[in-house]
Design an enzyme around this catalytic site. Sequence first.
Site, PDB file in Angstrom:
ATOM      1  N   GLU A 356       0.833  -1.205   0.000  1.00  0.00           N
ATOM      2  CA  GLU A 356       0.000   0.000   0.000  1.00  0.00           C
ATOM      3  C   GLU A 356       0.866   1.253   0.000  1.00  0.00           C
ATOM      4  O   GLU A 356       1.614   1.491   0.963  1.00  0.00           O
ATOM      5  CB  GLU A 356      -0.889  -0.053   1.252  1.00  0.00           C
ATOM      6  CG  GLU A 356      -2.035   0.897   1.288  1.00  0.00           C
ATOM      7  CD  GLU A 356      -2.941   0.609   2.473  1.00  0.00           C
ATOM      8  OE1 GLU A 356      -3.894  -0.172   2.318  1.00  0.00           O
ATOM      9  OE2 GLU A 356      -2.697   1.154   3.568  1.00  0.00           O
ATOM     10  N   CYS A 357       0.811   2.023  -1.057  1.00  0.00           N
ATOM     11  CA  CYS A 357       1.509   3.306  -1.172  1.00  0.00           C
ATOM     12  C   CYS A 357       3.008   3.135  -0.900  1.00  0.00           C
ATOM     13  O   CYS A 357       3.725   2.587  -1.720  1.00  0.00           O
ATOM     14  CB  CYS A 357       0.876   4.339  -0.245  1.00  0.00           C
ATOM     15  SG  CYS A 357       1.298   6.055  -0.665  1.00  0.00           S
ATOM     16  N   GLY A 358       3.513   3.568   0.234  1.00  0.00           N
ATOM     17  CA  GLY A 358       4.932   3.428   0.519  1.00  0.00           C
ATOM     18  C   GLY A 358       5.404   1.991   0.487  1.00  0.00           C
ATOM     19  O   GLY A 358       6.550   1.712   0.114  1.00  0.00           O
ATOM     20  N   MET A 360       4.310  -0.238  -1.580  1.00  0.00           N
ATOM     21  CA  MET A 360       4.496  -0.516  -3.005  1.00  0.00           C
ATOM     22  C   MET A 360       5.824   0.064  -3.487  1.00  0.00           C
ATOM     23  O   MET A 360       6.563  -0.590  -4.243  1.00  0.00           O
ATOM     24  CB  MET A 360       3.336   0.090  -3.804  1.00  0.00           C
ATOM     25  CG  MET A 360       3.491  -0.029  -5.315  1.00  0.00           C
ATOM     26  SD  MET A 360       2.087   0.644  -6.235  1.00  0.00           S
ATOM     27  CE  MET A 360       2.268   2.420  -5.902  1.00  0.00           C
ATOM     28  N   SER A 450      -0.905  -0.638  -4.804  1.00  0.00           N
ATOM     29  CA  SER A 450      -1.519   0.609  -5.255  1.00  0.00           C
ATOM     30  C   SER A 450      -1.111   1.738  -4.322  1.00  0.00           C
ATOM     31  O   SER A 450      -0.710   1.519  -3.176  1.00  0.00           O
ATOM     32  CB  SER A 450      -3.048   0.480  -5.257  1.00  0.00           C
ATOM     33  OG  SER A 450      -3.662   1.693  -5.668  1.00  0.00           O
TER      34      SER A 450
END
Length: 473
Positions: A356-358, A360, A450
Amino acid sequence: MVEEKSALPVAESARCPAILISAPASGQGKTTITAALARLHARQGRKVRVFKCGPDFLDPYWHELASGQPVHSVDLWMTGEADVRRRLHEAAQDADLILVEGVMGLFDGNLSAADLAQRLGLPVLAVIDAAAMAGTFGAVAYGLHHYRPELRWAGMLANRVATAHHAELLQRGMREPQLWLGAMPGVQLGEPAPKPKSASLLPERHLGLIAAHELGDALQRLDAAADALAQTPLGQRLWQAEPGQPSWQDWCVDFMPPAQHEPQPEIKPWLAGKRIAIARDAAFSFIYPANLDCLQSMGAELCFFSPLAGDALPACDAIWLPGGYPELHAQALAANTGLREALAQHVVQGKPVWAECGGMLALCESITDLQGAQQPLWAVLPGRVTMQNRLGGLGMQQLVLPMGLLRGHTFHYSRLDTPMAFSTRSSRPGAEVHAERGEAFYASGSVRASYFHAWFASCPAAAAWLFGATIEG
């Protein structure tokens, strides 16, 4: 003495003093005031429960340290009104004081902090940055007070006030003097000299405040803020009612539980017998406690590891790499070669990863900072990350997955260049699914990734699917 509160039947209301702390805009200092107020009352022996309106991972760290109690997010869209009512009703049954920090400006957003205050009957405290104004403070206060007559008001607090004379000018400009709750100085916690250009008493970085657990003197900063607030009418307000004197009992709220007919997301033991390894340290700290609760309610066993501390990957069935600040710790992450190899092997074995975000970003090949320096990362996913000064994504988002619609949000200052094809995109609330402005959702082997931050309880079945659950029907 703190008044003891008896437990109430779930079907009844729970009465508790409460306020919503908001501001005309972001950056006015409402987080500092909320944390200072929580610390002030916690030091006096009261049980304070703090909630954060809207998506936020950083402010709750300060509020948890200040209050000594868990901090949850409440939002009319992301978490839903039923969830908001349930959490506040439960808190009011044994708390002495409830504080809700708003998001952005009081009236900003399709479902604003003002909407939340109005639906729940919360008195509003407005924190106003008064550093560059005098009499105009009264006009701003008057406008806020009368913009929506249905709101219940606690009052106005001036922030970043330079001198006692400055405070007098601000107070004199108030058309409704009963709303004046005092003035706070604009100084950095732990520093003796004023910082005129700083609206907050807490240090910031590109995604918001620096989290309390990253500062060795965080509690001292909070105590200094609480000491300053104690000199204001708000800080000196009586706890118990006395004839003719304002008290916190004037701001009591009757919190009702959600109506029985309001639908609740279905939760089943979809993750029973599954062990999920969760990265948790300064590089991966964007974790909602409610998301952990949701995973456990579905039967998952949770274990935590720190990539920054050099931890090996625990034995597990699935991995969650949450958001955070991998860009600040890229060298240390790359140095954990044992973990990098274990992650790659985990993926080869077809075991699920939700990045998730970081999280990824850490799985990508490299990251380039604002100075143009490139640092290798774990290279589990093809792609290169570039940090940038402007926002790459901001706001509420919804993501349609095979098991349903997850609600959440996005907030990042980076760009991902990758040959991976996305399988779908998130979209803004109410917007057409797959809209171009949404965040890409990638599925590469057993990795799902994502920029989208998910609120698991909005659709537990979809959250379970991210971690490899097989859900029938």
